[in-house]
Structures are given as C-alpha cells and as structure tokens.
Design a protein around this motif. Structure first.
Motif, mmCIF file in Angstrom:
data_model
loop_
_atom_site.group_PDB
_atom_site.id
_atom_site.type_symbol
_atom_site.label_atom_id
_atom_site.label_comp_id
_atom_site.label_asym_id
_atom_site.label_seq_id
_atom_site.Cartn_x
_atom_site.Cartn_y
_atom_site.Cartn_z
ATOM 1 N N ALA A 63 0.814 -1.209 0.000
ATOM 2 C CA ALA A 63 0.000 0.000 0.000
ATOM 3 C C ALA A 63 0.850 1.264 0.000
ATOM 4 O O ALA A 63 0.581 2.211 -0.739
ATOM 5 N N VAL A 64 1.910 1.261 0.839
ATOM 6 C CA VAL A 64 2.710 2.478 1.015
ATOM 7 C C VAL A 64 3.749 2.641 -0.091
ATOM 8 O O VAL A 64 3.920 3.734 -0.638
ATOM 9 N N ASN A 65 4.438 1.570 -0.435
ATOM 10 C CA ASN A 65 5.567 1.685 -1.360
ATOM 11 C C ASN A 65 5.205 1.478 -2.829
ATOM 12 O O ASN A 65 5.897 1.996 -3.711
ATOM 13 N N THR A 66 4.135 0.722 -3.108
ATOM 14 C CA THR A 66 3.752 0.459 -4.501
ATOM 15 C C THR A 66 2.579 1.328 -4.938
ATOM 16 O O THR A 66 2.664 2.044 -5.936
ATOM 17 N N VAL A 67 1.492 1.276 -4.181
ATOM 18 C CA VAL A 67 0.307 2.068 -4.536
ATOM 19 C C VAL A 67 0.466 3.515 -4.070
ATOM 20 O O VAL A 67 -0.230 4.404 -4.541
ATOM 21 N N GLU A 68 1.408 3.739 -3.133
ATOM 22 C CA GLU A 68 1.724 5.068 -2.597
ATOM 23 C C GLU A 68 0.544 5.679 -1.861
ATOM 24 O O GLU A 68 0.220 6.862 -2.019
ATOM 25 N N LEU A 69 -0.103 4.863 -1.026
ATOM 26 C CA LEU A 69 -1.161 5.372 -0.170
ATOM 27 C C LEU A 69 -0.559 6.021 1.076
ATOM 28 O O LEU A 69 0.626 5.831 1.377
ATOM 29 N N ASP A 70 -1.381 6.759 1.790
ATOM 30 C CA ASP A 70 -0.910 7.484 2.959
ATOM 31 C C ASP A 70 -0.440 6.515 4.051
ATOM 32 O O ASP A 70 -1.171 5.589 4.434
ATOM 33 N N PHE B 265 -8.601 -11.446 -0.767
ATOM 34 C CA PHE B 265 -8.782 -10.938 -2.129
ATOM 35 C C PHE B 265 -9.418 -9.550 -2.084
ATOM 36 O O PHE B 265 -8.993 -8.627 -2.790
ATOM 37 N N GLY B 266 -10.441 -9.392 -1.240
ATOM 38 C CA GLY B 266 -11.111 -8.106 -1.149
ATOM 39 C C GLY B 266 -10.220 -7.010 -0.601
ATOM 40 O O GLY B 266 -10.265 -5.863 -1.064
ATOM 41 N N TYR B 267 -9.381 -7.351 0.379
ATOM 42 C CA TYR B 267 -8.511 -6.351 0.990
ATOM 43 C C TYR B 267 -7.455 -5.858 0.006
ATOM 44 O O TYR B 267 -7.227 -4.647 -0.137
ATOM 45 N N LEU B 268 -6.799 -6.790 -0.682
ATOM 46 C CA LEU B 268 -5.766 -6.395 -1.644
ATOM 47 C C LEU B 268 -6.374 -5.642 -2.819
ATOM 48 O O LEU B 268 -5.757 -4.701 -3.357
ATOM 49 N N ALA B 269 -7.587 -6.017 -3.215
ATOM 50 C CA ALA B 269 -8.263 -5.299 -4.296
ATOM 51 C C ALA B 269 -8.578 -3.867 -3.871
ATOM 52 O O ALA B 269 -8.445 -2.923 -4.669
ATOM 53 N N ALA B 270 -9.008 -3.687 -2.630
ATOM 54 C CA ALA B 270 -9.318 -2.348 -2.127
ATOM 55 C C ALA B 270 -8.065 -1.481 -2.098
ATOM 56 O O ALA B 270 -8.115 -0.292 -2.434
ATOM 57 N N ILE B 271 -6.927 -2.069 -1.700
ATOM 58 C CA ILE B 271 -5.671 -1.328 -1.699
ATOM 59 C C ILE B 271 -5.294 -0.938 -3.122
ATOM 60 O O ILE B 271 -4.903 0.210 -3.395
ATOM 61 N N SER B 272 -5.392 -1.898 -4.038
ATOM 62 C CA SER B 272 -5.044 -1.620 -5.430
ATOM 63 C C SER B 272 -5.899 -0.503 -6.007
ATOM 64 O O SER B 272 -5.420 0.335 -6.781
ATOM 65 N N GLY C 244 -7.158 1.906 -4.269
ATOM 66 C CA GLY C 244 -6.902 3.130 -3.524
ATOM 67 C C GLY C 244 -8.130 3.660 -2.806
ATOM 68 O O GLY C 244 -8.209 4.866 -2.506
ATOM 69 N N SER C 245 -9.088 2.791 -2.500
ATOM 70 C CA SER C 245 -10.333 3.212 -1.846
ATOM 71 C C SER C 245 -10.178 3.089 -0.330
ATOM 72 O O SER C 245 -10.267 1.984 0.224
ATOM 73 N N TYR C 246 -9.990 4.203 0.345
ATOM 74 C CA TYR C 246 -9.793 4.168 1.793
ATOM 75 C C TYR C 246 -11.000 3.610 2.552
ATOM 76 O O TYR C 246 -10.824 2.820 3.487
ATOM 77 N N PRO C 247 -12.252 3.973 2.193
ATOM 78 C CA PRO C 247 -13.394 3.378 2.915
ATOM 79 C C PRO C 247 -13.414 1.851 2.815
ATOM 80 O O PRO C 247 -13.647 1.161 3.813
ATOM 81 N N LEU C 248 -13.153 1.315 1.619
ATOM 82 C CA LEU C 248 -13.135 -0.141 1.453
ATOM 83 C C LEU C 248 -11.953 -0.769 2.182
ATOM 84 O O LEU C 248 -12.068 -1.855 2.758
ATOM 85 N N ILE C 249 -10.817 -0.093 2.150
ATOM 86 C CA ILE C 249 -9.632 -0.611 2.843
ATOM 87 C C ILE C 249 -9.922 -0.780 4.323
ATOM 88 O O ILE C 249 -9.620 -1.818 4.918
ATOM 89 N N PHE C 250 -10.520 0.233 4.929
ATOM 90 C CA PHE C 250 -10.834 0.156 6.360
ATOM 91 C C PHE C 250 -11.906 -0.905 6.628
ATOM 92 O O PHE C 250 -11.780 -1.702 7.569
ATOM 93 N N LEU C 251 -12.954 -0.933 5.827
ATOM 94 C CA LEU C 251 -14.051 -1.869 6.040
ATOM 95 C C LEU C 251 -13.587 -3.315 5.912
ATOM 96 O O LEU C 251 -13.818 -4.147 6.811
ATOM 97 N N VAL C 252 -12.917 -3.631 4.801
ATOM 98 C CA VAL C 252 -12.503 -5.013 4.555
ATOM 99 C C VAL C 252 -11.345 -5.399 5.473
ATOM 100 O O VAL C 252 -11.275 -6.522 5.970
ATOM 101 N N GLY C 253 -10.434 -4.453 5.724
ATOM 102 C CA GLY C 253 -9.298 -4.742 6.592
ATOM 103 C C GLY C 253 -9.731 -5.100 8.005
ATOM 104 O O GLY C 253 -9.230 -6.061 8.599
ATOM 105 N N ILE C 254 -10.691 -4.347 8.542
ATOM 106 C CA ILE C 254 -11.188 -4.636 9.893
ATOM 107 C C ILE C 254 -11.964 -5.953 9.902
ATOM 108 O O ILE C 254 -11.836 -6.759 10.829
ATOM 109 N N ALA C 255 -12.768 -6.193 8.859
ATOM 110 C CA ALA C 255 -13.519 -7.449 8.783
ATOM 111 C C ALA C 255 -12.583 -8.645 8.693
ATOM 112 O O ALA C 255 -12.805 -9.679 9.343
ATOM 113 N N LEU C 256 -11.525 -8.520 7.884
ATOM 114 C CA LEU C 256 -10.573 -9.614 7.696
ATOM 115 C C LEU C 256 -9.775 -9.892 8.952
ATOM 116 O O LEU C 256 -9.833 -10.985 9.530
#
Length: 448
Positions: free
Chosen positions: A267-274, A321-328, A330-342
C-alpha cells in the motif's frame, strides 16, 4: 452404560493466569511487532540503501522473516525447559531476551555509518527475537490452559492472543507519530524511539512474570509421574501426528504476516497510499480483535474448536482478495471496512481457538514442547509469507491476485489439517492428549 468420566482437574487460578498472560504477551509482542512495522516503512532506506527501491523493500521484509527461522530452534530448546522445569521459567526468560534484543536494534548503526555490518547485526538481533518468541506463546498458552476450568479452556487461553493483538496495537500506534515526522528525522532518530521504549517493557513485564504461580497441572505431573528426561523424544514417539497437524494448521498465521507486512508495504511503497492511514487500519483491526477473540473462544467452548476454526480460515481466504483489491483501487473506505472485517473479526475466529486446540492435543508431559515446536515451524512458514508474496506479486493493477491465491492455498492447508483432527472441547483436562478416551458430557464437568 458406563457413565461419562468426571473431571478431576485441580483448582487453579484462571483469572490471574489469564491476566498475567495477557499483559506479558502484550509487552512481549510489542517488541516483536515494532520490527515488522519498521521493516515495512524504513529499514529498506536505513539498512539497504545501496539497493534499488524494490530490492531494498524485499530485503527489509526478508529480515522480518529471519526471526521466524530461529523460532523452531527456540521451540526445541524452550519447550524442553518448560516441560522439564516448568512454564514460569520459560516466560521470564523469553521476556528478558526479547527486551534486550529489541533495545539493541534501536542502538544499531545505519548502513551509511557501518556498511554491511549494520544489516548483519540487524539479522542477528532479529534471530534473538525469534528465539524468544518461540517460547512465549506456547508457555503462556500452557499456563492459562492448565489453570482454566475444563469447560472454559478456550475462553481463558484466548487472553494470550488478546495480549498479542494488544501488543500489535501498541506497536502500530507508537509508529503513528513517528511516521508523521519529516523524512530526515524519521530516518535518523525517529525510528529508534519505539525500540528504545522496550526497556520500560522489560521492567514492567519482569515484575509481572516473577509473581506468576506454576500451574497445578504441571505440579501434579511432577508429583505423580515426574517429568520426562527428554520430552521431545516422548513427543515425537507418541504424538508425531499431532505435531504435524499443528504445523500445518499454524500456516493460518500467514494471514497475519501478509496483512501486517506485505499489504502495508504494498500500500505504502507500490500504490503510494498514505502511511498514517494504513497504520490506522492495523490499529482499528486489532482493536476489533480484542472484542472478537474472547467471543469466538467462548463460542468454541460451546460448539467445538473445529467448526469455528474452519469457518474463520475459509473467511480469511475470501477476504484477503477483497482487501488487496481495495488497496489496489486506492479506496480508503473499502480498505478500512474489509481490513477490519478480515483481520479484526474473521481471523479472530482462528486466532481465538488455536491456543486451546493445539494444547489440547498433547499430554501435560509434552504440552509445551508440542505447542512450541508445532506452532513455530508453522509460523516460520508464515514469517516468510510476506517475502514470497512480494516475490510472486505481478505488476500492474492486477499484480496482487497471485498473492490472494497464495494466501487461499495456505488457508486450504490449515483447513485440511484441522478438519482431519479430533474434537477436544469436551475432553477433561487430565485426559487431554490420551488416545481412546471417551469425550464426557460437559454437564458433568464443574468449574473449580
């Protein structure tokens, strides 16, 4: 009809043991996890700056996995000590070793200051961290399981893993202000602060663990049957199938390492998210796990270990699959939702169960060795899962798919291992690990 046997489990102190295990594990794994966060965020620039960015990241993440190489070795050594001399001695030793190694990481020179010696010293200290971690969870799990009433073993042993999650929260949270520092301050002194804080960790943890009482199960084992001269020999002669089952089941820990190390780095080094936002995903997911772990454990005390574990592992395979897709995306709402669920909810269904389930496969004579050796070999595989994930990840928007398939394959392995095992939740504590014992009716088992 022969009546079901009534447990003669000696009275212990389950609450005290659970609290001590929780606090000790939180402090111990704070040390272990700050290394993983630093490896994902800064070590590629501090210890491997001569490499290109992609190679530097791969090398930094690989040093995280090195700690898992030492864990099987530590499991053999500390398992022997724990089954020969008691659970308490192992827990005190592991805390001191982990604290000393972690503090020393914060004192290391950088690559620019010492050249290749810097990453060599880093790897040596990571190996010492691995040796310590090898005995920590197995010792704490054996301690709480053997103090717990028979019908609540999963609930009380889940506090060890709750402590581990709390340690991960603390490790991630301490990096939030550090990660917000200017780049020059972060790379010069900022990253060292969390490692130096381990000195306080050692002092607090040592006081707590010195006050622990040995388990009544181990004391009865010493008084009645004595301890084996070579517990590992007994373990592999009488319980080798269960050791193998624990090894394969423990690959579920790959979900944790891929989530905490590979996905963060991706997320940080490839997609360059915060960077700070991604750290908050880990904090909130672990906070959710603190609630979910004892709930799933309590459920397993009512319906069994296997159905809860298998359902959790299958869910992890799907949600990765859902978490990595959300990171790819760049959707922060999905990243938080799926990351916490996972990681906060579904992974807790497996994480809350295994401390009891693995320990219940073995007799008291070899319990710590069986858990330590089985889990640490499985965790060694999990430790290198982020490195393998980074190596197999493709390029472009769909490069993460191979990592999702890899995670699902590992989940399939542990599902098969657990699904083929025997159910243990209704077996009296004194009969655990013994073949051919009839599972008693839990209504005949009374809490001490």
């Amino acid at each position: 009809m022969t009546p079901n046997p009534v447990s003669t489990h000696p009275a212990g102190k389950p609450r005290q043991a659970a609290i001590a295990a929780w606090i000790g594990s939180a402090l111990e794994y704070y040390d272990f996890f700050i290394y993983g966060t630093a490896a994902a965020l800064v070590f590629n620039k501090v210890f491997f700056p001569a490499s290109d960015p992609a190679t530097g990241t791969l090398l930094a993440v690989a040093t995280f996995g090195v700690g898992y190489v030492a864990r099987p070795i530590g499991a053999f050594l500390l398992g022997h000590v724990g089954d020969r001399s008691g659970r308490k001695k192992v827990l005190v030793f592991t805390l001191l070793l982990m604290g000393a190694a972690t503090f020393a990481v914060g004192c290391l020179p950088t690559y620019h200051q010492a050249g290749v010696l810097a990453p060599i010293l880093l790897v040596v200290l990571r190996l010492l961290q691995g040796l310590s971690a090898a005995g920590e969870q197995a010792g704490a799990n054996a301690m709480t399981l053997e103090h717990a009433p028979p019908h609540r073993r999963a609930y009380y042993t889940s506090f060890t893993l709750s402590g581990t999650q709390a340690g991960q929260i603390l490790a991630t949270a301490v990096f939030l202000p550090v990660a917000a520092l200017p780049e020059q301050a972060l790379l010069s002194w900022g990253w060292r602060v969390p490692f130096w804080a381990s000195f306080l960790v050692v002092v607090i943890g040592y006081v707590i663990r010195r006050r622990l009482e040995e388990t009544p199960v181990f004391e009865r084992q010493v008084a009645t049957g004595g301890t084996a001269r070579f517990p590992v020999a007994v373990l592999f002669r009488e319980h080798w199938r269960d050791v193998l089952r624990v090894v394969l089941a423990s690959t579920i820990a790959s979900v944790s390492t891929i989530f905490s190390v590979y996905a963060l780095s991706y997320a940080v080094n490839t997609v360059e998210l915060d960077r700070s936002a991604m750290l908050w995903v880990g904090v909130l997911a672990n906070a959710a796990a603190l609630v979910a772990l004892p709930l799933f454990a309590a459920l397993a005390d009512r319906v069994g270990r296997k159905p809860v574990f298998v359902a959790g592992s299958a869910g992890c395979a799907a949600l990765m699959f859902g978490y990595l897709a959300a990171i790819s995306a760049g959707s922060y709402p999905l990243i938080f939702l799926v990351g916490i669920a996972l990681f906060g909810v579904v992974y807790s269904a497996t994480n809350g169960i295994w401390p009891a389930y693995y320990g219940e496969m073995f007799t008291a004579e070899v319990r710590l060795s069986g858990m330590a050796i089985g889990t640490q070999i499985g965790f060694a595989i999990a430790g290198f899962a982020p490195t393998i994930a980074a190596a197999i990840a493709g390029t472009g928007a769909g490069g993460w798919i191979g990592v999702g398939v890899f995670t699902a394959a590992l989940c399939a392995v542990n599902i098969a291992a657990v699904g083929s095992g025997r159910e243990t939740y209704r077996v009296p504590t004194e009969h655990l690990g013994m073949r051919g014992n009839r599972a008693p009716d839990p209504t005949t088992q009374q809490a001490p």
